[in-house]
Write an enzyme that holds these catalytic residues in place. Structure first.
Site, mmCIF file in Angstrom:
data_model
loop_
_atom_site.group_PDB
_atom_site.id
_atom_site.type_symbol
_atom_site.label_atom_id
_atom_site.label_comp_id
_atom_site.label_asym_id
_atom_site.label_seq_id
_atom_site.Cartn_x
_atom_site.Cartn_y
_atom_site.Cartn_z
ATOM 1 N N PRO A 276 0.819 -1.211 0.000
ATOM 2 C CG PRO A 276 0.058 -0.940 2.206
ATOM 3 C CD PRO A 276 0.830 -1.874 1.316
ATOM 4 N NE ARG A 278 -4.337 6.519 -4.608
ATOM 5 C CZ ARG A 278 -3.984 7.378 -5.572
ATOM 6 N NH1 ARG A 278 -4.097 8.666 -5.371
ATOM 7 N NH2 ARG A 278 -3.557 6.933 -6.736
ATOM 8 C CE1 TYR A 318 -2.433 9.972 -12.569
ATOM 9 C CE2 TYR A 318 -2.121 11.247 -10.560
ATOM 10 C CZ TYR A 318 -1.634 10.361 -11.505
ATOM 11 O OH TYR A 318 -0.369 9.870 -11.364
ATOM 12 C CB CYS A 346 2.232 30.680 -17.878
ATOM 13 S SG CYS A 346 2.856 32.016 -16.864
#
Ligand SMILES: *Cc1c(COP(=O)(O)O)cnc(C)c1O
Length: 421
Positions: A276, A278, A318, A346
C-alpha cells in the site's frame, strides 16, 4: 481518518497549529502527520494478523527519508521502483531483506546495486528482464530471488492512467503465459523463484477487482506448484483507495481487505506481502498555501494561490478532487463565495478546482488541500522555475522541516554555462 482537525476554528496538524508552521516555514509547503502515517501502517499490519505477512510501503507515494524511516522503524518493508528509491530505503535504515523491487524497466545497474546491497525479491515484469537479471546475478556469483508479476486482465475500475491490470497495460506478464515464464526462470542458474506478484492499479474503491485478481493468483499458485515450483510468497500489490471528499462513499477499509485476502489466499500456506502507498500516506498530508489575489473574472471569481500544478499535479493529471479548506475557519455569518481555485503557472491546466463553494477569502489567508500526502511532493517539478516546496513532519506538539526549500541561488547553481558559449 487523519490528525488534521479544527480546534476553536483553527486547523491543527496533530497538536501544532498549521498557521504556526506557515509563519515559520513560509507557504506553500507539505505537512505530514506522524500519527496518521503510523495509524495507517498499523491498520494494514493488523488486518493481516494471524497470517505470515510483510507490509511493504510503496515508497513512490511519498518518499521523504523521514517518512521512510518512520515506517521502516515500525517494521514496514518497502516497495521500490527505482535505484533512487532503493538508495533512499537503505539510507533510511531499512534492511535489504525487507525491500522488494518493482517496475517494468529496471536497468542492469539498478539490479546490480540491489543484489549487492541486499534485496528481498525482484518482481520481474518481462522475459527480457528475467534474462538481464539472470546475467547480472551470475556475474556477481549470486542468485536473484524473484516473483513474476502476472497481469490478470482484470478491470480495476479506476482512472485509466492508474489502471495496471488490464491486458493492454504495460505491466506484468499475461497470466496465460505465466507457466512458460516460470519454466524459463526455473532453468536459470542466477534466478531463484520464490513466489507470484500482482498489482492491478491504484485508487480502487471496491474489493471485487482485487478478489478477481487474487482468485486467479490462487489458481496459478496450485498450477505452478504442480509444475514443481516452490511458490511460498504472494505479493498482492497495493491500490486500496482513499476517500478524497468527506461526502463521498467510503472505500473498503484495510480490515475488509485483509479479511478478503485471508479468505481467498489464506489456505495456501504462503507468506503474504502487500504494497500500500496511497492509503498510508494520502490522508497523512496537507498542502498548505496562501491566497495571493482574489480576481473577479467574467461570471466567476478566481482564487489565485501561491501553490500551483507543479507542486500538486493530481488535479491536472488525473482530474483529481482535493477538498480545499480555510486554515482559519470562517466566523459564523462570513460571506459565502464560489471560486475557481488556480495557481500562478502559465497554463490553464493550472486549475485545482472549479466553482468551489467556500467562505470568502482575502489575500494572505491560508488554505489547506486535504489528502495531499500521496503522489503530491514526489510528483512535484520546478516548472516555471518555481522551487520545490518544503516538507514538514509533525509529531505530537513538535514539527521539523524534513526537506528545505532550495534558495534561488541553489537552483541556478545546478545549471552550468559551457566555457565555449
Ligand atoms: C504504485 C504501486 C503501488 C502502490 O499503489 P497505491 O495505490 O499507492 O497503494 C504498489 N505496487 C506497485 C507495483 C505500484 O506500482
Amino acid at each position: 481518518m487523519d490528525h488534521f482537525l479544527y480546534r476553536d476554528g483553527a486547523l491543527y496538524a496533530e497538536d501544532v497549529p498549521v498557521s504556526e508552521i506557515a509563519a515559520q516555514v513560509g507557504t506553500p509547503f507539505y505537512v505530514y502527520s506522524a500519527a496518521t502515517l503510523t495509524r495507517h501502517f498499523r491498520l494494514f499490519d493488523e488486518a493481516l494478523d494471524g497470517i505470515d505477512h510483510l507490509v511493504c510501503y510503496a515508497m513512490k507515494a511519498a518518499s521523504n527519508l523521514a517518512i521512510v524511516k518512520l515506517l521502516g522503524d515500525l517494521g514496514a518493508g518497502m516497495d521500490v521502483v527505482s535505484g533512487g528509491e532503493y538508495a533512499r530505503a537503505r539510507a533510511a535504515g531499512v534492511p535489504g531483506e525487507r525491500i522488494v523491487f518493482s517496475g517494468v524497466g529496471k536497468t542492469r545497474e539498478e539490479m546490480r546495486a540491489a543484489l549487492t546491497g541486499g534485496i528481498r525479491q525482484f518482481n520481474v515484469e518481462s522475459e527480457p528482464e528475467l534474462e538481464a537479471l539472470n546475467a547480472v546475478a551470475l556475474d556477481l556469483g549470486t542468485r536473484a530471488p524473484i516473483t513474476i508479476r502476472v497481469n490478470p486482465d482484470v478491470d480495476a475500475k479506476t482512472h485509466a492512467k492508474i489502471a495496471t491490470g488490464k491486458s493492454e497495460n504495460k505491466f506484468g506478464i499475461p497470466i496465460a503465459k505465466a507457466r512458460a515464464a516460470y519454466a524459463q526462470a526455473a532453468a536459470m542458474k542466477g534466478i531463484e523463484v520464490v513466489g507470484i506478484d500482482v498489482h492491478i492499479g491504484s485508487q480502487l474503491t471496491e474489493l471485487a477487482p482485487f478478489r478477481a485478481a487474487y482468485e486467479k493468483v490462487a489458481e496459478l499458485t496450485q498450477q505452478l506448484r504442480a509444475d514443481g515450483h516452490n511458490i511460498r510468497r504472494l505479493d498482492l500489490g497495493g491500490g486500496l483507495g482513499i476517500p478524497y471528499t468527506r461526502s463521498n462513499e467510503a472505500p473498503p477499509l484495510p480490515t475488509d481487505y485483509g479479511a478478503m485476502v485471508k479468505e481467498v489466499l489464506g489456505d495456501l500456506g504462503c507468506e503474504i506481502e502487500i504494497e500500500p502507498g496511497r492509503l498510508i500516506a494520502g490522508n497523512a498530508g496537507l498542502l498548505v498555501s496562501s491566497v495571493i489575489y482574489v480576481k473577479e473574472g467574467e461570471g466567476r471569481d478566481f482564487l489565485i494561490l501561491d501553490a500551483a500544478m507543479n507542486d500538486l499535479i493530481r488535479p491536472a493529471m488525473y482530474d483529481a478532487h482535493h477538498d480545499i479548506v480555510p486554515v482559519n475557519e470562517a466566523a459564523p455569518g462570513a460571506l459565502p463565495a464560489r471560486y475557481d481555485i488556480v495557481g500562478p503557472v502559465c497554463e490553464s491546466g493550472d486549475t485545482f478546482a472549479k466553482g468551489r463553494d467556500m467562505p470568502a477569502l482575502a489575500p494572505n489567508e491560508l488554505v489547506a488541500f486535504r489528502s495531499a500526502g500521496a503522489y503530491g511532493a514526489v510528483m512535484a517539478s520546478e516548472y516555471n522555475s518555481r522551487p520545490l516546496i518544503p516538507e514538514v513532519l509533525v509529531m505530537g506538539d513538535h514539527f521539523a522541516v524534513i526537506r528545505e526549500r532550495p534558495s534561488l541561488e541553489e537552483m541556478l547553481n545546478r545549471d552550468s554555462i559551457p566555457v565555449w558559449l
